[in-house]
Scaffold this active site. Structure first.
Site, short mmCIF file in Angstrom:
data_model
loop_
_atom_site.label_atom_id
_atom_site.label_comp_id
_atom_site.label_asym_id
_atom_site.label_seq_id
_atom_site.Cartn_x
_atom_site.Cartn_y
_atom_site.Cartn_z
N GLY A 129 0.79 -1.24 0.00
CA GLY A 129 0.00 0.00 0.00
C GLY A 129 0.82 1.27 0.00
N GLY A 166 -7.62 2.64 1.47
CA GLY A 166 -6.72 3.70 1.89
C GLY A 166 -7.12 5.10 1.49
N GLY A 192 1.39 23.33 4.02
CA GLY A 192 0.85 22.48 5.08
C GLY A 192 1.91 22.06 6.08
N GLY A 195 1.96 19.89 8.50
CA GLY A 195 1.53 18.66 9.19
C GLY A 195 2.63 17.62 9.11
N VAL A 239 -2.20 29.62 0.43
CA VAL A 239 -1.68 29.64 -0.93
C VAL A 239 -2.87 29.74 -1.87
CG1 VAL A 239 -0.54 28.23 -2.69
CG2 VAL A 239 0.40 28.33 -0.37
N LEU A 247 -3.15 6.45 10.10
CA LEU A 247 -1.86 5.88 10.50
C LEU A 247 -1.83 4.40 10.18
CD1 LEU A 247 -1.57 7.64 13.99
CD2 LEU A 247 -0.34 8.24 11.89
N ALA A 248 -0.66 3.91 9.82
CA ALA A 248 -0.53 2.51 9.42
C ALA A 248 -0.92 1.56 10.54
CB ALA A 248 0.91 2.24 8.98
N HIS A 295 19.19 3.12 34.21
CA HIS A 295 19.98 4.35 34.15
C HIS A 295 21.27 4.09 33.40
CE1 HIS A 295 21.74 8.12 35.38
NE2 HIS A 295 22.83 7.46 35.74
P1 FAD Z 1 -3.13 2.12 1.96
O1 FAD Z 1 -1.81 1.87 2.56
O2 FAD Z 1 -3.35 3.39 1.24
O3 FAD Z 1 -3.42 0.90 1.01
C1 FAD Z 1 -4.54 0.85 0.18
C2 FAD Z 1 -4.20 0.02 -1.03
O4 FAD Z 1 -5.41 -0.24 -1.74
C3 FAD Z 1 -3.28 0.72 -2.02
O5 FAD Z 1 -2.14 -0.05 -2.26
C4 FAD Z 1 -4.13 0.88 -3.29
O6 FAD Z 1 -3.38 0.69 -4.47
C5 FAD Z 1 -5.13 -0.24 -3.11
N1 FAD Z 1 -6.40 -0.01 -3.82
C6 FAD Z 1 -7.19 1.09 -3.79
N2 FAD Z 1 -8.31 0.90 -4.53
C7 FAD Z 1 -8.21 -0.35 -5.03
C8 FAD Z 1 -9.05 -1.13 -5.86
N3 FAD Z 1 -10.23 -0.67 -6.30
N4 FAD Z 1 -8.64 -2.37 -6.20
C9 FAD Z 1 -7.46 -2.86 -5.77
N5 FAD Z 1 -6.63 -2.18 -4.96
C10 FAD Z 1 -7.01 -0.94 -4.59
N6 FAD Z 1 1.61 6.25 8.87
C11 FAD Z 1 2.27 5.82 9.97
O7 FAD Z 1 1.66 5.19 10.84
N7 FAD Z 1 3.60 6.08 10.13
C12 FAD Z 1 4.31 6.77 9.23
O8 FAD Z 1 5.51 6.98 9.41
C13 FAD Z 1 3.65 7.23 8.06
N8 FAD Z 1 4.32 7.92 7.13
C14 FAD Z 1 3.66 8.31 5.99
C15 FAD Z 1 4.39 9.03 5.04
C16 FAD Z 1 3.76 9.45 3.88
C17 FAD Z 1 4.55 10.22 2.86
C18 FAD Z 1 2.39 9.13 3.67
C19 FAD Z 1 1.72 9.55 2.40
C20 FAD Z 1 1.67 8.43 4.61
C21 FAD Z 1 2.30 8.02 5.79
N9 FAD Z 1 1.62 7.32 6.77
C22 FAD Z 1 2.27 6.93 7.91
C23 FAD Z 1 0.19 6.98 6.64
C24 FAD Z 1 0.05 5.52 6.21
O9 FAD Z 1 0.74 5.34 4.99
C25 FAD Z 1 -1.43 5.17 6.03
O10 FAD Z 1 -2.12 5.48 7.22
C26 FAD Z 1 -1.59 3.69 5.75
O11 FAD Z 1 -0.89 3.32 4.58
C27 FAD Z 1 -3.07 3.32 5.59
O12 FAD Z 1 -3.18 1.97 5.33
P2 FAD Z 1 -4.41 1.38 4.49
O13 FAD Z 1 -4.16 -0.09 4.41
O14 FAD Z 1 -5.68 1.85 5.07
O15 FAD Z 1 -4.31 2.04 3.04
P1 NAI Z 2 -1.82 16.75 8.00
O1 NAI Z 2 -3.27 16.67 8.26
O2 NAI Z 2 -0.88 16.12 8.96
O3 NAI Z 2 -1.37 18.27 7.85
C1 NAI Z 2 -1.93 19.10 6.89
C2 NAI Z 2 -1.62 20.52 7.27
O4 NAI Z 2 -2.01 21.35 6.19
C3 NAI Z 2 -2.38 21.01 8.49
O5 NAI Z 2 -1.48 21.69 9.33
C4 NAI Z 2 -3.44 21.93 7.90
O6 NAI Z 2 -3.84 22.96 8.79
C5 NAI Z 2 -2.70 22.46 6.71
N1 NAI Z 2 -3.56 22.97 5.64
C6 NAI Z 2 -4.76 22.50 5.22
N2 NAI Z 2 -5.21 23.22 4.16
C7 NAI Z 2 -4.26 24.16 3.91
C8 NAI Z 2 -4.12 25.17 2.94
N3 NAI Z 2 -5.06 25.38 2.01
N4 NAI Z 2 -3.02 25.94 2.96
C9 NAI Z 2 -2.04 25.74 3.89
N5 NAI Z 2 -2.13 24.79 4.83
C10 NAI Z 2 -3.21 24.00 4.83
O7 NAI Z 2 -1.65 16.16 6.52
P2 NAI Z 2 -0.37 15.66 5.72
O8 NAI Z 2 0.87 16.24 6.28
O9 NAI Z 2 -0.70 15.88 4.29
O10 NAI Z 2 -0.37 14.11 6.02
C11 NAI Z 2 -1.54 13.34 5.79
C12 NAI Z 2 -1.64 12.26 6.80
O11 NAI Z 2 -0.71 11.21 6.53
C13 NAI Z 2 -1.30 12.70 8.22
O12 NAI Z 2 -2.37 13.33 8.84
C14 NAI Z 2 -0.97 11.40 8.86
O13 NAI Z 2 -2.18 10.79 9.25
C15 NAI Z 2 -0.33 10.60 7.74
N6 NAI Z 2 1.13 10.65 7.88
C16 NAI Z 2 1.68 10.13 9.00
C17 NAI Z 2 3.02 10.18 9.22
C18 NAI Z 2 3.57 9.62 10.48
O14 NAI Z 2 2.86 8.89 11.15
N7 NAI Z 2 4.80 9.93 10.83
C19 NAI Z 2 3.94 10.79 8.25
C20 NAI Z 2 3.24 11.32 7.07
C21 NAI Z 2 1.90 11.23 6.92
#
Ligand code: FAD
Ligand code: NAI
Length: 468
Positions: free
Chosen positions: A41, A146, A182, A184, A239, A322-323, A447
């Site tokens: 995913g 997802g 953003g 976040g 923006v 979150l994953a 410690h």
């Molecule tokens: P996804 O991982 O999005 O998986 C869904 C899958 O379904 C995808 O592979 C997609 O191709 C497939 N799919 C969709 N529609 C169809 C269909 N019709 N048929 C077949 N397949 C389909 N979370 C953390 O906890 N820790 C982190 O450090 C973290 N870092 C992140 C960094 C980034 C840059 C991003 C973008 C996200 C991050 N996240 C992190 C969030 C995390 O990736 C998601 O919360 C997590 O992947 C959600 O899992 P999911 O299984 O619900 O969906």
């Molecule tokens: P986010 O929800 O964490 O942050 C988005 C930010 O954009 C917020 O601060 C919001 O106020 C701001 N924003 C919204 N609209 C805006 C606009 N028009 N102009 C300027 N700012 C604006 O979302 P992000 O960073 O895109 O990540 C998405 C999700 O992916 C996270 O919420 C998190 O659930 C997951 N993720 C988790 C990670 C981890 O666990 N370490 C790492 C990366 C992603």
């Protein structure tokens, strides 16, 4: 001809693949449909894993460049090899996604490659990359499709100069000026990566604070630390457009509350304003599967939608994206299908921003407790007073514990500091067991460790920290 399964999971991300494996362990015949060429995913392919690989590599580079001299380690001629850094990240991703395919084989989960549509209750039609369609019959269907990144009008993503996190994980060269929209999780993690590699990073945030939802005091301290590292913030700013302009991108911004606008030039713009549930092409409207006003699929406590036999977990349903939340929901959903008891405690899901220092949080923030009119006590301890943090020369940040004023039960813990994402877990487990601040304070902590800062913050809840 169609194949029949007890369970068809749509989506092979951390929610879907973990649910598929657990369901197979429970004796179900399971198929998992994934449209990407690899399993894992968003998380494994373009999310958690590649971003953490780059955070780790860029941190090592920054440390070699600026952090080792204080330890008496002299380095000369430190150079960045970006292609090698990217290749390492790609290898980590490749190895881990292949690992899921191996786990599917081991657990006898059928991996079906293609895009799934729920053609009827109990029936999934899969269209393969070559256009061929097949039908899977299913006693139950679990949607785990997802999320994807949220678009912003006036900011057309091309994944080269105007990128989402996916493009930001694969830039071919270090942009001189990176503008992040953003403040976040994604903006601050990817902003840190490119900042460490040499970009001048400016983060434009709509609200007047970074990381909304996080305990405000921690957010403010976090912003101070990031600013010290060279990240610039434009808070309370929106923006209105980003347009390629010769070699750069012209980004029009204005105060969120309205007023005179200005234009900032950047080489790359990262759009990171949140993610939205992904349900395209699933056929939910025809089936009448209920969604909330933001498009998230709603379910009951068994993760079953309003249409019997169709379930949903992970980013596609409400809650933190979150994953580990997706994984835990996947496990509980299939356990309940099998009549096994399981639960997800939404009050004890840790969240971690993997910058340096890290920010980790579990449970309620001070603002949430105030709003709910809960009487609480606060215990804080700075890493500056923690001997291990001093020995490591990593003293930014603090531990903050919020406990119920009467029962002393831990309600929330917030940590800004070295390895906060690892340190937080003793607090998450204490909360899962209904523990009190005194329970943490009276647990023997080795410690010298960073975790002693947690013990001291727990002691501080009762006003008896030793080392401050
Ligand atoms: P996804 O991982 O999005 O998986 C869904 C899958 O379904 C995808 O592979 C997609 O191709 C497939 N799919 C969709 N529609 C169809 C269909 N019709 N048929 C077949 N397949 C389909 N979370 C953390 O906890 N820790 C982190 O450090 C973290 N870092 C992140 C960094 C980034 C840059 C991003 C973008 C996200 C991050 N996240 C992190 C969030 C995390 O990736 C998601 O919360 C997590 O992947 C959600 O899992 P999911 O299984 O619900 O969906
Ligand atoms: P986010 O929800 O964490 O942050 C988005 C930010 O954009 C917020 O601060 C919001 O106020 C701001 N924003 C919204 N609209 C805006 C606009 N028009 N102009 C300027 N700012 C604006 O979302 P992000 O960073 O895109 O990540 C998405 C999700 O992916 C996270 O919420 C998190 O659930 C997951 N993720 C988790 C990670 C981890 O666990 N370490 C790492 C990366 C992603």
């Amino acid at each position: 001809m169609s194949e029949s399964f007890d369970l068809v999971v749509i989506g092979g991300g951390p929610g879907g693949y973990v649910a598929a494996i657990r369901a197979a362990q429970l004796g179900m015949s399971v198929a998992c449909v994934e449209k990407r060429t690899t399993l894992g995913g968003t998380c494994l392919n373009v999310g958690c894993i590649p971003s953490k690989a780059l955070l780790q590599s860029s941190e090592k580079y920054a440390e070699a460049k600026h952090g080792l001299a204080q330890h008496g380690v002299k380095l000369a001629g430190v150079e960045l090899d970006l292609p090698a850094m990217m290749a390492r990240k790609d290898k980590v991703v490749g190895d881990l996604t292949k690992g899921i395919a191996f786990l599917f084989k081991k657990n006898k989960v059928t991996h079906v490659a293609g895009t799934a549509t729920i053609s009827a209750v109990g029936e999934v039609t899969v269209k393969a990359a070559d256009g061929k369609a097949s039908v899977l019959k299913a006693k139950r269907i679990l949607i785990a499709t997802g999320s994807d990144s949220m678009p912003l009008p006036g900011v057309a993503v091309d994944e080269t100069r105007i990128v989402t996190s996916t493009g930001a994980l694969a830039l071919p060269k270090v942009p001189e000026r990176l503008l992040v929209i953003g403040a976040g999780y994604i903006g601050l993690e990817m902003g840190s990566v490119w900042g460490r590699l040499g970009s001048k990073v400016t983060v434009v945030e709509f609200l007047d604070r970074i990381t909304p939802g996080m305990d405000l005091e921690m957010s403010q301290q976090f912003q101070r630390v990031l600013t010290k590292q060279g990240m610039a913030f434009r808070l309370g700013t929106k923006v209105t457009s980003a347009k390629p302009n010769g070699a750069s991108v012209a980004v029009a911004i204005e105060p969120a509350k309205g007023g005179a606008g200005e234009t900032i030039e950047a080489d790359v713009v990262l759009l990171a304003i949140g993610r939205r549930p992904y349900t395209e092409g699933l056929g939910l409207d025809a089936l009448g599967v209920a969604r909330d006003n933001r498009g998230f699929i709603t379910t009951n406590e068994h993760f079953e939608t309003n249409v019997p036999g169709i379930y949903a977990i992970g980013d596609v349903r409400p809650g933190p994206m979150l994953a580990h939340k997706a994984e835990d929901e996947g496990v509980v959903a299939v356990e309940r299908m099998a009549g096994v008891k399981g639960h997800v405690n939404y009050d004890a899901i840790p969240g971690v921003v993997y910058t340096w220092p890290e920010v980790a949080t579990v449970g309620k923030t001070e603002e949430q407790l105030k709003e709910a009119k809960v009487d609480y006590k606060v215990g804080k301890f700075p890493f500056l007073a923690n001997s291990r943090a001093r020995a490591n020369a990593e003293t930014d940040g603090l531990v903050k514990i919020l406990a119920d004023a009467k029962s002393d039960r831990v309600l929330g813990v917030h940590i800004l500091g070295p390895d906060a994402g690892t340190v937080i877990h003793e607090c998450a487990i204490a909360m899962e067991f209904g523990g009190s601040a005194e329970d943490i304070a009276r647990s023997c902590h080795a410690h010298p460790t960073l975790n002693e800062a947690v013990k001291e913050a727990a002691l501080a809840v009762a006003g008896r920290a030793i080392h401050v």
